[in-house]
Design a protein around this motif. Structure first.
Motif, PDB file in Angstrom:
ATOM      1  N   THR A 160       0.887  -1.325  -0.500  1.00 13.45           N
ATOM      2  CA  THR A 160      -0.155   0.098  -0.113  1.00 13.45           C
ATOM      3  C   THR A 160       1.060   1.388   0.015  1.00 13.45           C
ATOM      4  N   ALA A 161       2.329   0.882   0.735  1.00 15.51           N
ATOM      5  CA  ALA A 161       2.870   2.412   0.428  1.00 15.51           C
ATOM      6  C   ALA A 161       3.520   2.465  -0.938  1.00 15.51           C
ATOM      7  N   SER A 162       3.569   3.607  -0.599  1.00 11.23           N
ATOM      8  CA  SER A 162       3.887   4.550  -2.600  1.00 11.23           C
ATOM      9  C   SER A 162       4.909   4.520  -3.354  1.00 11.23           C
ATOM     10  N   ALA A 163       5.114   3.975  -4.153  1.00 10.52           N
ATOM     11  CA  ALA A 163       6.795   3.646  -5.579  1.00 10.52           C
ATOM     12  C   ALA A 163       7.068   4.871  -4.920  1.00 10.52           C
ATOM     13  N   THR A 164       6.578   6.016  -4.730  1.00 12.01           N
ATOM     14  CA  THR A 164       7.189   6.879  -4.938  1.00 12.01           C
ATOM     15  C   THR A 164       7.787   7.939  -4.228  1.00 12.01           C
ATOM     16  N   ASP A 165       7.666   7.219  -3.067  1.00 17.14           N
ATOM     17  CA  ASP A 165       8.161   8.118  -1.518  1.00 17.14           C
ATOM     18  C   ASP A 165       9.763   7.698  -1.963  1.00 17.14           C
ATOM     19  N   ALA A 166      10.481   8.623  -1.995  1.00 23.07           N
ATOM     20  CA  ALA A 166      12.150   7.964  -1.801  1.00 23.07           C
ATOM     21  C   ALA A 166      12.668   7.156  -0.600  1.00 23.07           C
ATOM     22  N   ASN A 167      12.021   7.836   0.503  1.00 28.13           N
ATOM     23  CA  ASN A 167      12.492   7.506   1.220  1.00 28.13           C
ATOM     24  C   ASN A 167      11.560   5.734   2.129  1.00 28.13           C
ATOM     25  N   THR A 168      10.441   4.980   1.165  1.00 30.96           N
ATOM     26  CA  THR A 168      10.125   4.357   1.588  1.00 30.96           C
ATOM     27  C   THR A 168      10.218   2.718   0.880  1.00 30.96           C
ATOM     28  N   LEU A 169      11.051   2.235   1.123  1.00 26.35           N
ATOM     29  CA  LEU A 169      11.490   0.851   0.590  1.00 26.35           C
ATOM     30  C   LEU A 169      10.408  -0.497   0.634  1.00 26.35           C
ATOM     31  N   LEU A 170       9.504  -0.603  -0.516  1.00 25.76           N
ATOM     32  CA  LEU A 170       8.630  -1.674  -0.127  1.00 25.76           C
ATOM     33  C   LEU A 170       9.267  -3.380  -0.490  1.00 25.76           C
ATOM     34  N   GLY A 171       8.673  -4.050  -0.206  1.00 25.02           N
ATOM     35  CA  GLY A 171       8.987  -5.510   0.226  1.00 25.02           C
ATOM     36  C   GLY A 171       7.745  -6.517   0.478  1.00 25.02           C
ATOM     37  N   ALA A 172       8.033  -7.556   0.279  1.00 20.17           N
ATOM     38  CA  ALA A 172       7.130  -8.856   1.171  1.00 20.17           C
ATOM     39  C   ALA A 172       7.789  -9.908   0.666  1.00 20.17           C
ATOM     40  N   GLY A 173       6.192 -10.968   1.579  1.00 21.41           N
ATOM     41  CA  GLY A 173       6.426 -12.807   1.717  1.00 21.41           C
ATOM     42  C   GLY A 173       6.962 -13.323   3.225  1.00 21.41           C
ATOM     43  N   SER A 174       7.650 -13.479   2.680  1.00 17.36           N
ATOM     44  CA  SER A 174       8.122 -15.045   4.484  1.00 17.36           C
ATOM     45  C   SER A 174       7.340 -14.129   6.039  1.00 17.36           C
ATOM     46  N   THR A 175       6.528 -14.633   6.120  1.00 15.64           N
ATOM     47  CA  THR A 175       5.775 -15.224   7.427  1.00 15.64           C
ATOM     48  C   THR A 175       6.963 -15.259   8.211  1.00 15.64           C
ATOM     49  N   PHE A 176       7.627 -16.631   7.697  1.00 11.99           N
ATOM     50  CA  PHE A 176       8.935 -17.253   8.576  1.00 11.99           C
ATOM     51  C   PHE A 176      10.206 -16.194   9.036  1.00 11.99           C
ATOM     52  N   VAL A 177       9.762 -15.458   8.379  1.00 17.04           N
ATOM     53  CA  VAL A 177      11.404 -14.792   8.951  1.00 17.04           C
ATOM     54  C   VAL A 177      10.452 -12.957   9.329  1.00 17.04           C
ATOM     55  N   TYR A 178       9.429 -13.003   9.479  1.00 22.77           N
ATOM     56  CA  TYR A 178       8.367 -11.764   9.828  1.00 22.77           C
ATOM     57  C   TYR A 178       9.163 -11.202  11.155  1.00 22.77           C
ATOM     58  N   PRO A 179       9.246 -11.381  12.052  1.00 20.55           N
ATOM     59  CA  PRO A 179       9.765 -11.315  13.518  1.00 20.55           C
ATOM     60  C   PRO A 179      10.929 -10.411  13.388  1.00 20.55           C
ATOM     61  N   LEU A 180      12.117 -11.460  12.565  1.00 20.90           N
ATOM     62  CA  LEU A 180      13.256 -10.699  12.312  1.00 20.90           C
ATOM     63  C   LEU A 180      13.091  -9.681  11.685  1.00 20.90           C
ATOM     64  N   PHE A 181      12.656  -9.069  10.693  1.00 25.27           N
ATOM     65  CA  PHE A 181      12.572  -8.186   9.679  1.00 25.27           C
ATOM     66  C   PHE A 181      12.275  -6.910  10.798  1.00 25.27           C
ATOM     67  N   SER A 182      10.977  -7.733  11.172  1.00 21.24           N
ATOM     68  CA  SER A 182      10.383  -6.674  12.124  1.00 21.24           C
ATOM     69  C   SER A 182      11.523  -5.550  12.582  1.00 21.24           C
ATOM     70  N   LYS A 183      12.635  -5.866  13.348  1.00 21.06           N
ATOM     71  CA  LYS A 183      13.842  -5.530  14.116  1.00 21.06           C
ATOM     72  C   LYS A 183      14.450  -4.687  13.556  1.00 21.06           C
ATOM     73  N   LEU A 184      14.859  -5.763  11.744  1.00 22.85           N
ATOM     74  CA  LEU A 184      15.769  -4.848  11.582  1.00 22.85           C
ATOM     75  C   LEU A 184      15.428  -3.649  10.955  1.00 22.85           C
ATOM     76  N   PHE A 185      14.161  -4.055  10.256  1.00 23.75           N
ATOM     77  CA  PHE A 185      14.187  -2.834   9.709  1.00 23.75           C
ATOM     78  C   PHE A 185      13.754  -1.177  10.549  1.00 23.75           C
ATOM     79  N   ALA A 186      12.885  -1.541  11.577  1.00 22.88           N
ATOM     80  CA  ALA A 186      13.022  -0.600  12.900  1.00 22.88           C
ATOM     81  C   ALA A 186      14.467   0.044  13.324  1.00 22.88           C
ATOM     82  N   GLU A 187      15.149  -1.070  13.559  1.00 22.36           N
ATOM     83  CA  GLU A 187      16.879   0.260  14.038  1.00 22.36           C
ATOM     84  C   GLU A 187      17.229   0.433  12.305  1.00 22.36           C
ATOM     85  N   TYR A 188      16.839   0.120  11.399  1.00 22.58           N
ATOM     86  CA  TYR A 188      17.380   0.439   9.938  1.00 22.58           C
ATOM     87  C   TYR A 188      17.497   2.172  10.049  1.00 22.58           C
TER      88      TYR A 188
END
Length: 372
Positions: free
Chosen positions: A43-71
């Motif tokens: 749903t995030a706009s691909a034209t937002d230069a400071n927001t990258l869009l990713g989707a997929g695995s629920t397996f890694v979601y707990p880790l990605f949530s932490k990584l992307f917050a820290e990033y």
């Protein structure tokens, strides 16, 4: 023997609300597309230069949530990652609605053919798929071996006090409760890891239903995502299913020790997952960790991969956006690895990081390397 207890992460993901997110479907109605055609675009706009869009695995979601917050804290670049299952992430990558996907299974030949151009597989970490069950009155950690596990999910063992289960759990008072199977309803890399393992250890399973991200299940009901399967198990006495280790620990769910190829019953932990991943990683990073030869390795382990187009100049993408994607994934395989252990994932080995670096350095924009 007392039930195992492990340190719970501060990251709160599921709680009891996961049950509401379960998407129920009869096992026989699953398709083998490996994708989730009902997944909505990011749903995030691909034209937002400071927001990258990713989707997929629920397996890694707990880790990605932490990584992307820290990033975000470190760089000011946000990541909108939708935990929709590996199949859904691959579909959105194919449709070019996201910057990167994530899958716990490499692209199949059919998926690669649909995309039609080179896609890079960058390993992010390794994780364990645990066999979680709901038997409130059983106070000991159950042991399962490959034959028993396969026969449970084939529907051949239907009661918890079956002689085959009792034989490998002497002294444990098993209930006569019927066994309820919970599995994924969506295209899932977690399913691919689990069914690949079963296909390696069971000739009956390998013949039918076989392995894949989506299969025709012999028995059971499906939940969407690791969240949905966890919800099904938690709300159903007698249930058994497969979920990623982090989900089981965060939801205080019990899970079995599993007999590995060396004949040892192994508790799924970061250490036993790391042992399974201590192998030679091929140049394309596409490798299975299941049914490990390591004597102390947990047998249902697997890598998860971020997926990006090798040539990043497509669909009107800017060089700046391509740079941001590669920098994010580079950070994930370096600085981000320090967050793995606390969230019950196995960090990449030194050899795996070296392979991941080489793969990322092959990404191009207009034919020129992005990461120097």
């Amino acid at each position: 023997m007392k039930l195992k207890t492990m340190k719970i992460s501060k990251l709160s993901l599921l709680g009891l609300a996961v049950a509401a997110s379960a998407l129920f479907s009869c096992g026989g109605n699953n398709t083998k597309t490996g994708g989730d055609s009902t997944s909505k675009p990011a749903t995030a706009s691909a034209t937002d230069a400071n927001t990258l869009l990713g989707a997929g695995s629920t397996f890694v979601y707990p880790l990605f949530s932490k990584l992307f917050a820290e990033y975000d804290k470190a760089t000011g670049v946000k990541v909108n990652y939708q935990s929709i299952g590996s199949g859904g992430g691959i579909l959105q990558l194919t449709n070019k609605t996201i910057d990167f996907g994530d899958s716990d299974a490499p692209l199949t030949d059919d998926q690669a053919k649909k995309i039609g151009v080179d896609v890079l597989h960058i390993p992010m970490c390794a994780g364990a798929v645990v066999i979680s069950y709901n038997l409130p009155d059983v106070k000991s950690t159950l042991k399962l071996d490959p034959d028993v596990l396969a026969n449970i999910f084939l529907g051949k063992i239907t009661k918890w006090d079956d002689a085959a289960i009792a034989k490998i759990n002497p002294g444990v008072k098993l209930p006569s409760t019927g066994i309820f199977i919970a599995h994924r309803s969506d295209g899932s890399g977690t399913t691919n890891i689990f069914t690949t393992y079963l296909s390696k250890v069971s000739a009956d399973w390998n013949t039918k239903p076989g392995k894949g991200s989506a299969i025709n299940w012999p028995v059971g009901l499906g939940g969407k995502g690791n969240e949905g399967v966890a919800g099904l198990i938690k709300q159903t006495p007698g249930a058994i299913g497969y979920i990623e280790l982090s989900y089981a620990i965060q939801n205080k769910m019990t899970f079995a020790d599993l007999k590995n190829k060396s004949g040892n019953y192994i508790t799924p932990t970061v250490a036993s997952t790391s042992a399974a991943g201590n192998i030679t990683i091929p140049d394309d990073a596409k490798v299975s960790l299941s049914n490990t030869d390591a004597k102390d390795g947990y047998p249902i382990s697997g890598l998860t991969w971020a997926l990006i187009y090798k040539e990043q100049n497509y669909a009107g993408r800017t060089k700046d956006r391509a740079d941001k994607v590669v920098k994010l994934l580079w950070w994930n395989i370096h600085e981000g690895q320090k967050y793995c252990n606390d969230l019950n994932y196995a960090p990449l080995s030194t050899a795996a990081v070296a392979v991941a670096e080489k793969i990322l350095k092959s990404a191009t924009y207009d034919g020129k390397a992005i990461q120097q």
